[in-house]
Design an enzyme around this catalytic site. Sequence first.
Site, mmCIF file in Angstrom:
data_model
loop_
_atom_site.group_PDB
_atom_site.id
_atom_site.type_symbol
_atom_site.label_atom_id
_atom_site.label_comp_id
_atom_site.label_asym_id
_atom_site.label_seq_id
_atom_site.Cartn_x
_atom_site.Cartn_y
_atom_site.Cartn_z
ATOM 1 N N ASP A 38 46.155 -98.594 58.698
ATOM 2 C CA ASP A 38 47.055 -99.318 59.651
ATOM 3 C C ASP A 38 46.769 -100.756 59.583
ATOM 4 O OD1 ASP A 38 48.907 -98.006 62.061
ATOM 5 O OD2 ASP A 38 48.454 -100.161 62.547
ATOM 6 N N ASP A 63 47.514 -103.473 54.903
ATOM 7 C CA ASP A 63 48.767 -104.225 54.878
ATOM 8 C C ASP A 63 49.470 -103.466 53.598
ATOM 9 O OD1 ASP A 63 51.164 -105.508 54.753
ATOM 10 O OD2 ASP A 63 50.459 -107.476 54.319
ATOM 11 N N VAL A 64 50.883 -102.499 53.926
ATOM 12 C CA VAL A 64 51.413 -101.734 52.698
ATOM 13 C C VAL A 64 52.101 -102.712 52.049
ATOM 14 C CG1 VAL A 64 51.228 -99.570 54.216
ATOM 15 C CG2 VAL A 64 53.239 -101.088 54.562
ATOM 16 N N SER A 142 64.670 -92.046 57.636
ATOM 17 C CA SER A 142 65.196 -91.902 59.131
ATOM 18 C C SER A 142 66.708 -91.644 58.963
ATOM 19 C CB SER A 142 65.252 -93.208 59.847
ATOM 20 O OG SER A 142 66.125 -93.265 60.942
ATOM 21 N N TYR A 155 66.972 -102.108 58.688
ATOM 22 C CA TYR A 155 66.173 -100.673 58.868
ATOM 23 C C TYR A 155 67.118 -99.628 58.025
ATOM 24 C CZ TYR A 155 63.742 -97.028 61.165
ATOM 25 O OH TYR A 155 62.995 -95.886 61.695
#
Length: 247
Positions: A38, A63-64, A142, A155
Amino acid sequence: MSQLLSGKTAVITGSAQGIGLAIAERFVAEGARVVLADLNAEQVMAAAAGLGDDSVARGVACDVTSGDDVERLIASAVDAFGAVDVMVNNAGITRDATMRKMTEDQFDQVIAVHLKGTWHGTRTAAAHMRERRSGSIINLSSISGKVGLMGQTNYSAAKAGIVGLSKAAAKEVAYLGVRVNAIQPGLIRTAMTEAMPERIWEQKMTEIPMARAGEPSEIAGVATFLASDLSSYMTGTVLEVTGGRHM
């Protein structure tokens, strides 16, 4: 009853809270060792400590959006536990606004964390897994990526992109024994969704045939299925976990 993930090591991004933490909890209950990642170092260390000692769970700041960070994450999991069998790309943020009001920065941030972050995680985990000729990569999309939701051009675009990325990656690595699948949650009760205005929450509830929000543990159950050998002949799939919303 034998544990579904006994002997496996899983890396889960965005796992200091919410769906990511619920997945980590379920994986540990099923016998896995987990590396939680995270952006918030303090929070992820605390979350990992809550799951067991460092022979079971470790927390890593990551940090992705940084390829170097994600490579360090996978390397630290291999150093700690010998291999990575399961990669869950779950890290995400929202910066909701109508297209007219959304800033370019709000668009870029969401695309970077969700889509680029998932690409980094998929790419780096697959490079490790292909050498071992086995592994399961699980990407969190999602339902917003299926239908497009108002106020979420960033998003919805990112979450739709994760589906395309997952399918393309699945085709590239299937012959190497590596599987890539995606989950599309609907309305799940987390800190992120509970911050919504009441009227928006109520409006979303009317769209759900099962007439309730989902719990993070219900996403974790599906992630466990995809991580385990129960789904050994599944790759490139998108599993909707929505209570029937937008079916």
